[in-house]
Design a protein around this motif. Structure first.
Motif, mmCIF file in Angstrom:
data_model
loop_
_atom_site.group_PDB
_atom_site.id
_atom_site.type_symbol
_atom_site.label_atom_id
_atom_site.label_comp_id
_atom_site.label_asym_id
_atom_site.label_seq_id
_atom_site.Cartn_x
_atom_site.Cartn_y
_atom_site.Cartn_z
ATOM 1 N N THR A 212 0.832 -1.198 0.000
ATOM 2 C CA THR A 212 0.000 0.000 0.000
ATOM 3 C C THR A 212 0.871 1.254 0.000
ATOM 4 N N GLU A 213 0.471 2.240 -0.768
ATOM 5 C CA GLU A 213 1.230 3.481 -0.852
ATOM 6 C C GLU A 213 1.326 4.171 0.503
ATOM 7 N N SER A 214 2.495 4.744 0.770
ATOM 8 C CA SER A 214 2.691 5.559 1.959
ATOM 9 C C SER A 214 3.498 6.784 1.567
ATOM 10 N N TYR A 215 3.726 7.677 2.518
ATOM 11 C CA TYR A 215 4.460 8.908 2.236
ATOM 12 C C TYR A 215 5.662 9.015 3.155
ATOM 13 N N ALA A 216 6.831 9.259 2.542
ATOM 14 C CA ALA A 216 8.039 9.485 3.324
ATOM 15 C C ALA A 216 8.095 10.910 3.856
ATOM 16 N N GLU A 217 7.410 11.831 3.182
ATOM 17 C CA GLU A 217 7.383 13.240 3.583
ATOM 18 C C GLU A 217 6.060 13.838 3.132
ATOM 19 N N THR A 218 5.403 14.558 4.032
ATOM 20 C CA THR A 218 4.118 15.194 3.702
ATOM 21 C C THR A 218 4.116 16.673 4.028
ATOM 22 N N GLY A 219 5.300 17.266 4.131
ATOM 23 C CA GLY A 219 5.370 18.661 4.552
ATOM 24 C C GLY A 219 5.431 19.666 3.431
ATOM 25 N N GLY A 220 5.433 19.195 2.174
ATOM 26 C CA GLY A 220 5.566 20.113 1.051
ATOM 27 C C GLY A 220 4.276 20.837 0.731
ATOM 28 N N SER A 221 4.372 21.824 -0.162
ATOM 29 C CA SER A 221 3.214 22.580 -0.599
ATOM 30 C C SER A 221 3.453 23.066 -2.019
ATOM 31 N N SER A 222 2.441 23.616 -2.636
ATOM 32 C CA SER A 222 2.582 24.118 -3.998
ATOM 33 C C SER A 222 3.642 25.215 -4.046
ATOM 34 N N GLY A 223 4.627 25.052 -4.902
ATOM 35 C CA GLY A 223 5.727 26.004 -5.005
ATOM 36 C C GLY A 223 6.845 25.754 -4.023
ATOM 37 N N ASN A 224 6.627 24.867 -3.054
ATOM 38 C CA ASN A 224 7.656 24.519 -2.072
ATOM 39 C C ASN A 224 7.682 23.003 -1.896
ATOM 40 N N SER A 225 7.952 22.307 -2.979
ATOM 41 C CA SER A 225 7.911 20.857 -2.961
ATOM 42 C C SER A 225 9.115 20.283 -2.222
ATOM 43 N N CYS A 226 8.908 19.110 -1.631
ATOM 44 C CA CYS A 226 10.010 18.325 -1.097
ATOM 45 C C CYS A 226 10.508 17.439 -2.231
ATOM 46 N N LEU A 227 11.748 17.634 -2.668
ATOM 47 C CA LEU A 227 12.269 16.982 -3.864
ATOM 48 C C LEU A 227 13.275 15.912 -3.492
ATOM 49 N N ILE A 242 16.912 8.037 2.728
ATOM 50 C CA ILE A 242 16.537 8.974 1.668
ATOM 51 C C ILE A 242 17.070 10.362 2.012
ATOM 52 N N THR A 243 17.492 11.099 0.982
ATOM 53 C CA THR A 243 17.950 12.476 1.153
ATOM 54 C C THR A 243 17.196 13.351 0.165
ATOM 55 N N TYR A 244 16.793 14.556 0.607
ATOM 56 C CA TYR A 244 15.934 15.383 -0.228
ATOM 57 C C TYR A 244 16.065 16.861 0.121
ATOM 58 N N ARG A 245 15.579 17.672 -0.803
ATOM 59 C CA ARG A 245 15.493 19.121 -0.620
ATOM 60 C C ARG A 245 14.155 19.403 0.053
ATOM 61 N N ASP A 246 14.217 19.930 1.265
ATOM 62 C CA ASP A 246 13.018 20.056 2.100
ATOM 63 C C ASP A 246 12.309 21.385 1.850
ATOM 64 N N GLY A 247 11.326 21.353 0.953
ATOM 65 C CA GLY A 247 10.567 22.562 0.636
ATOM 66 C C GLY A 247 9.737 23.076 1.790
ATOM 67 N N SER A 248 9.501 22.238 2.794
ATOM 68 C CA SER A 248 8.725 22.678 3.955
ATOM 69 C C SER A 248 9.578 23.408 4.985
ATOM 70 N N ASN A 249 10.902 23.431 4.782
ATOM 71 C CA ASN A 249 11.789 24.043 5.765
ATOM 72 C C ASN A 249 12.973 24.708 5.070
ATOM 73 N N ASN A 250 12.727 25.825 4.391
ATOM 74 C CA ASN A 250 13.773 26.671 3.799
ATOM 75 C C ASN A 250 14.619 25.961 2.747
ATOM 76 N N ASN A 251 14.125 24.863 2.189
ATOM 77 C CA ASN A 251 14.866 24.068 1.196
ATOM 78 C C ASN A 251 16.170 23.499 1.744
ATOM 79 N N TYR A 252 16.230 23.305 3.064
ATOM 80 C CA TYR A 252 17.410 22.710 3.673
ATOM 81 C C TYR A 252 17.580 21.254 3.220
ATOM 82 N N GLY A 253 18.773 20.710 3.433
ATOM 83 C CA GLY A 253 19.025 19.302 3.131
ATOM 84 C C GLY A 253 18.528 18.424 4.259
ATOM 85 N N ALA A 254 17.671 17.459 3.941
ATOM 86 C CA ALA A 254 17.044 16.623 4.964
ATOM 87 C C ALA A 254 17.233 15.144 4.651
ATOM 88 N N CYS A 255 17.129 14.338 5.690
ATOM 89 C CA CYS A 255 17.287 12.890 5.577
ATOM 90 C C CYS A 255 16.274 12.205 6.486
#
Length: 416
Positions: A212-227, A242-255
């Motif tokens: 079943t589908e799940s989400y590793a990150e749900t903090g993004g928004s339109s124009g501020n995606s978690c990539l 996983i490592t990503y660009r955190d659009g929900s928090n100043n585009n910081y590097g997150a893991c």
């Protein structure tokens, strides 16, 4: 023969003595994909050839051959194709053998990422179906008896995420026939988040069961995606990184660290709280890989503040990451934009990390050594592989080829 530093790998020389294995790169020939069965040595692709962009490669150690998956720009559909390749000889005397290509679908397919399912000897690919921006998965079987293309397109196409705006599909092999698939979702339901699934090979049905589908990150928004840009499996601890660009928090590097429970369609992934490896500026294209020798996690990313590449090393305890300080990799300003991704792999024989990246439209490689006692690493001088060409998608797909030295790699890329 010569000086040997402490805790360094050695090799037996022909005179019976030993010498230290040195961490150096030597440039290999650039091959052209000309739509035929043989390589055209020394010439990059050009507009009159079968142009292939959006490349991903995987290598089967069982069969001793690899596959490059690519969007075929030479046909109107721009469908997903696969072409097998193998090598004869070893080291710098080795010669690449290119085999025929096969079509895996009939529609435009982009941003593939590929891995080898070693338990079942499948070469698996995750990609975006362009017509509806959905996420799909399929695979090929290496087949050395099929002399025309060396592989069978026996995998069915599995739809993982439909009718959403998908970017950066990423895939990782998690042992025991399990495949982790994740992507970024930039609009539609769940805008800015990162949906993921686990696929497990079912030998009774000869296909992959999907949980079943799940989400590793749900903090993004339109124009501020978690990539999402990095996905790796830490085999020693049985964790997904996983490592990503955190659009929900100043585009910081997150893991985040994922823990798998259950199996087959009942499998699930629980995610740790996120930790940040970069909080001084935005972190673009954060790729990751596991240094198996030390058990450390290596992240390579581009700082928004100066557009240069940096690395950071983290240690894993349970589901908690502890990060060291960022180290500048190259003092030259790098190409920006998500297209210029990096290739980061672990070289088991040398116990080194190998990085492939694009700097001012030049393809470069570097070798890095991770400390076993601290969250630090050092990088050797770079090698310019190809200069003065526009590297369309960077060099992001790299496979270790298990020749007698364990040091050979192959990289495919789109070159404008």
């Amino acid at each position: 023969n010569g000086s040997i530093a402490n805790n360094k790998a050695v090799k037996i020389d022909t005179d019976g003595k030993v010498s230290q294995i040195k961490s150096t790169f030597s440039a290999r020939t650039v091959f052209k994909d000309d739509g035929g069965n043989g390589p055209d040595n020394g010439t990059p692709m050009n507009g009159s050839d079968t142009v292939s962009y959006d490349n991903a490669i995987a290598w089967s150690q069982t069969t001793g051959m690899g596959t490059v998956f690519y969007k075929h720009n030479g046909i109107s559909s721009k469908a997903l194709y696969a072409r097998g390749f193998s090598f004869t000889g070893t080291g710098d005397s080795g010669t690449r053998q290119q085999h025929g290509s096969i079509a895996l679908n009939t529609y435009r397919s982009e941003e593939p990422d590929a891995i080898w399912d070693e338990a079942n000897n499948n070469l698996c690919v995750l990609y975006k179906k362009d017509s509806n921006n959905s996420l799909e998965f399929t695979w090929t079987d290496p087949n050395t008896s099929d002399t025309s293309d060396m592989q069978d397109a026996s995998g069915t196409i599995i739809s993982i995420k439909s009718d959403e705006h998908i970017q950066q599909p990423r895939i990782a092999y998690c042992g025991s026939g399990r495949i982790f698939a994740i992507c970024s979702q930039t609009s539609g339901g769940g805008t800015g988040d990162m949906p993921c699934r686990l696929l497990t090979y079912n030998s009774s049905t000869s296909t992959y069961d999907m949980n079943t589908e799940s989400y590793a990150e749900t903090g993004g928004s339109s124009g501020n995606s978690c990539l999402i840009f990095g996905a790796a499996y830490h085999a020693a601890s049985g964790k997904i990184i996983i490592t990503y660009r955190d659009g929900s928090n100043n585009n910081y590097g997150a893991c985040r660290v994922g823990t798998i429970t259950g199996s087959g369609t009942s499998a699930s992934i629980s995610w740790s709280s996120k930790t940040n490896f970069e909080t001084g500026t935005g972190a673009s294209k954060p790729n990751c890989a596991i240094d198996v020798g030390t058990g450390k996690v290596v992240v390579v990313y581009q700082k928004d503040s100066d557009s240069k590449y940096y690395s950071v090393v983290g240690s894993l305890s349970g589901t908690t990451m502890t990060w060291g300080s960022a180290v500048e990799i190259d003092d030259e300003t790098q190409n920006t934009g998500v297209a210029y991704a990096t290739g980061l792999v672990y070289m088991p024989t040398l116990e080194k990390m190998a990085l492939h990246y694009t700097a001012s439209e030049t393809a470069r490689s570097k070798v890095g050594t991770v400390s076993s006692s601290s969250n630090t690493m050092t990088w050797a001088n770079q090698l310019d592989i190809i200069a003065d060409n526009k590297m369309y998608l960077g060099i992001q797909s790299v496979a270790i080829l298990p020749d007698t030295t364990g040091r050979s790699m192959v990289a495919y890329f789109g070159n404008e």
